[in-house]
Write a protein that holds these residues in place. Structure first.
Motif, mmCIF file in Angstrom:
data_model
loop_
_atom_site.group_PDB
_atom_site.id
_atom_site.type_symbol
_atom_site.label_atom_id
_atom_site.label_comp_id
_atom_site.label_asym_id
_atom_site.label_seq_id
_atom_site.Cartn_x
_atom_site.Cartn_y
_atom_site.Cartn_z
ATOM 1 N N GLY B 120 0.871 -1.166 -0.043
ATOM 2 C CA GLY B 120 0.012 0.032 0.069
ATOM 3 C C GLY B 120 0.655 1.222 0.267
ATOM 4 O O GLY B 120 1.600 1.515 -0.972
ATOM 5 N N ALA B 121 0.991 1.851 1.246
ATOM 6 C CA ALA B 121 2.011 3.064 1.160
ATOM 7 C C ALA B 121 2.465 2.971 2.855
ATOM 8 O O ALA B 121 2.078 3.955 3.392
ATOM 9 N N PRO B 122 3.359 2.231 3.071
ATOM 10 C CA PRO B 122 3.964 2.087 4.447
ATOM 11 C C PRO B 122 4.888 3.337 4.754
ATOM 12 O O PRO B 122 5.309 3.563 5.865
ATOM 13 N N LEU B 123 5.653 4.015 3.590
ATOM 14 C CA LEU B 123 6.416 4.750 3.782
ATOM 15 C C LEU B 123 6.157 6.204 3.380
ATOM 16 O O LEU B 123 7.165 6.856 2.706
ATOM 17 N N THR B 124 4.969 6.569 3.419
ATOM 18 C CA THR B 124 4.621 7.901 3.112
ATOM 19 C C THR B 124 5.138 9.135 3.901
ATOM 20 O O THR B 124 5.250 10.149 3.434
ATOM 21 N N HIS B 125 5.645 8.660 5.021
ATOM 22 C CA HIS B 125 6.398 9.925 6.033
ATOM 23 C C HIS B 125 7.765 9.323 6.177
ATOM 24 O O HIS B 125 8.192 8.272 5.539
ATOM 25 N N CYS B 201 2.331 -11.176 0.539
ATOM 26 C CA CYS B 201 2.660 -10.341 1.505
ATOM 27 C C CYS B 201 1.514 -10.603 2.734
ATOM 28 O O CYS B 201 0.592 -11.199 2.421
ATOM 29 N N ARG B 202 1.941 -9.976 3.566
ATOM 30 C CA ARG B 202 0.885 -9.981 5.066
ATOM 31 C C ARG B 202 1.226 -9.035 5.759
ATOM 32 O O ARG B 202 2.316 -8.162 5.845
ATOM 33 N N ILE B 203 0.030 -8.330 6.320
ATOM 34 C CA ILE B 203 -0.162 -7.279 7.189
ATOM 35 C C ILE B 203 -0.201 -7.906 8.709
ATOM 36 O O ILE B 203 -1.043 -8.598 8.827
ATOM 37 N N LEU B 204 0.487 -7.246 9.617
ATOM 38 C CA LEU B 204 0.548 -8.002 11.008
ATOM 39 C C LEU B 204 0.982 -7.073 12.004
ATOM 40 O O LEU B 204 1.536 -5.915 11.492
ATOM 41 N N THR B 205 0.974 -7.011 13.220
ATOM 42 C CA THR B 205 1.229 -6.348 14.133
ATOM 43 C C THR B 205 2.710 -6.580 14.601
ATOM 44 O O THR B 205 3.347 -7.693 14.284
ATOM 45 N N LEU B 206 3.499 -5.645 15.214
ATOM 46 C CA LEU B 206 4.984 -5.984 15.618
ATOM 47 C C LEU B 206 4.979 -6.882 16.489
ATOM 48 O O LEU B 206 5.834 -7.960 16.261
ATOM 49 N N SER B 225 3.959 5.383 14.467
ATOM 50 C CA SER B 225 2.631 5.207 15.461
ATOM 51 C C SER B 225 1.342 5.532 14.536
ATOM 52 O O SER B 225 0.488 5.247 15.261
ATOM 53 N N LYS B 226 1.507 6.155 13.606
ATOM 54 C CA LYS B 226 0.133 6.593 13.005
ATOM 55 C C LYS B 226 -0.286 5.716 11.902
ATOM 56 O O LYS B 226 -1.460 5.634 11.424
ATOM 57 N N THR B 227 0.693 4.489 11.589
ATOM 58 C CA THR B 227 0.178 3.509 10.278
ATOM 59 C C THR B 227 -0.748 2.848 10.889
ATOM 60 O O THR B 227 -1.137 2.207 11.749
ATOM 61 N N ARG B 228 -1.741 2.542 9.821
ATOM 62 C CA ARG B 228 -3.017 1.920 10.048
ATOM 63 C C ARG B 228 -3.182 1.082 8.761
ATOM 64 O O ARG B 228 -2.668 0.777 7.773
ATOM 65 N N GLU B 229 -3.882 -0.304 9.080
ATOM 66 C CA GLU B 229 -4.368 -0.875 7.939
ATOM 67 C C GLU B 229 -5.739 -0.519 7.513
ATOM 68 O O GLU B 229 -6.835 -0.107 8.365
ATOM 69 N N ILE B 230 -5.857 -0.182 6.323
ATOM 70 C CA ILE B 230 -7.189 0.364 5.645
ATOM 71 C C ILE B 230 -7.429 -0.597 4.604
ATOM 72 O O ILE B 230 -6.732 -0.627 3.578
ATOM 73 N N ASN B 231 -8.581 -1.157 4.595
ATOM 74 C CA ASN B 231 -8.984 -2.149 3.436
ATOM 75 C C ASN B 231 -7.917 -3.201 3.018
ATOM 76 O O ASN B 231 -7.801 -3.329 1.866
#
Lengths: 247, 247
Positions: B120-125, B201-206, B225-231
């Motif tokens: 998605g966009a994990p490194l926008t900041h 790929c997989r999205i998961l918590t730390l 700290s602001k990264t979210r999972e969206i859809n």
């Protein structure tokens, strides 16, 4: 099902676009983007419908791109550099609601890489990318990150190092990093107009960088403690020299 | 005057190569590279002379590339991802001695960007790129950088998160970052075989990432700290939401 591509163009020159970026724009009915980036692709796709908004028009631009896609058109939202790094991929994914719009992110060569190639190899080891723009980020957080980057002896690429309102931000950033442990003689560099007409660069020390006037079209590179200038290039060794006794 | 191009291929698929990377390989008489990367371009340029060395053969490979260029051939040294980021551009510039060889670095899409696009966009900041390989870097320095990256609330892309000898390094890295302030519920992701057959790929918590088994073909992303999972996508907001009240 329509497609919305968020496309990283790289620095702008067609030579630095990926084949996938070109294919996405070719597949699109409409190209959306910041006015200056739409100009970069105008010559490539003169016949395509365009929707451009000026700087600060990001929310309007993304909403319009999503609307156009919802109406059944294939859309390419173009971004300079990478689609994700300070790009529109995040906002598009935040705003997306219509499950009938399929969103694809197309990566591109961000300025840390394209500018790095101009200077030599400044980011061969671990590095940070930090934007000095405090338009949407508290300066306190930017300052903390600069400090942590210096403490970790990271190579650093600074985006948005200056603007009319922020003429002394690079100077402040250099001071913060020197306070946090970067030596004044750290090898640094900057590149202006990467991959475009008027491309130029300079290698200099961190102390000299502090005195430098740069503009918003410039990307700045701060070396780590092992970065050297070799034959006019900025080079951060990966560690082969120490491991294998090279040179 | 002969040319030595150090070329970033991106993840390997031709779609993610830049036009400039293709032009450099086309202009070359010889393609040099790590055996696996030479295989990536074998089908594109079957007729070209090749020089490949296995992993750990980097010094030999770069010396040979420089020798070939000194002998008057045009050479392309291919690297996966970017030519600079943990690539061969640094070592080539360190070893170069012949002023008759003109060295050009051709940037490419590094895994932080190509893998980021998959998630998605994990490194926008602001973000850091850190390699967990301690082959040429003391583990103490890697640990310090992980700690600084966590303290600065950076997004993080981890390269070389695992190998046969380093099966618990990702676990150690997660522990260090949690000790240094990353919350266990931080949104993370990994991508395997980016842009190649078997991409997943997989999205998961730390906290979940700490228990995950990943291999050397995987790139790992740790959110800020602001990264979210969206859809089903990993999204690090740039800050438009807070600034303009979007959503």
């Amino acid at each position: 099902m329509s497609k919305l591509y968020v496309v990283g163009l790289g620095p702008g020159a067609p030579a630095l676009m990926t084949a996938q970026a070109r294919e996405a724009m070719e597949a699109a009915d409409v190209l959306c983007g910041y006015t200056a980036y739409i100009k970069l692709v105008e010559d490539l796709y003169p016949e395509k419908e365009k929707f451009a908004t000026p700087m600060m028009g990001e929310v309007e631009r993304c909403k319009k791109a999503l609307e156009l896609a919802s109406s059944g058109k294939n859309v390419a939202m173009v971004c300079s550099g990478d689609a994700g790094v300070y790009g529109m991929a995040g906002l598009i994914l935040e705003l997306a609601e219509d499950p009938e719009v399929e969103i694809s992110v197309v990566a591109g060569v961000t300025a840390a890489l394209s500018g790095g190639a101009v200077l030599g190899a400044p980011l061969t080891h671990d590095f940070c990318v930090i934007s000095l723009s405090d338009l949407m980020t508290d300066w306190a957080l930017i300052e903390k990150r600069l400090r942590c980057a210096a403490m970790g002896d990271f190579g650093v690429a600074l985006y948005n190092p200056s603007s009319k309102k922020r003429h002394d931000y690079l100077q402040k950033a250099c001071d913060i990093m020197m306070e946090a442990g970067k030596a004044p003689e750290t090898v640094c560099g900057w590149v202006r107009n990467i991959g475009r007409e008027g491309e130029c660069c300079r290698i200099l020390t961190l102390a000299e960088l502090r005195e430098e006037q740069v503009d918003m079209f410039t990307t700045v590179f701060i070396g780590n403690s092992k970065t050297r200038e070799i034959n006019g290039r900025m080079v951060t060794p990966r560690g082969y020299g120490e491991k294998y006794g090279v040179k």
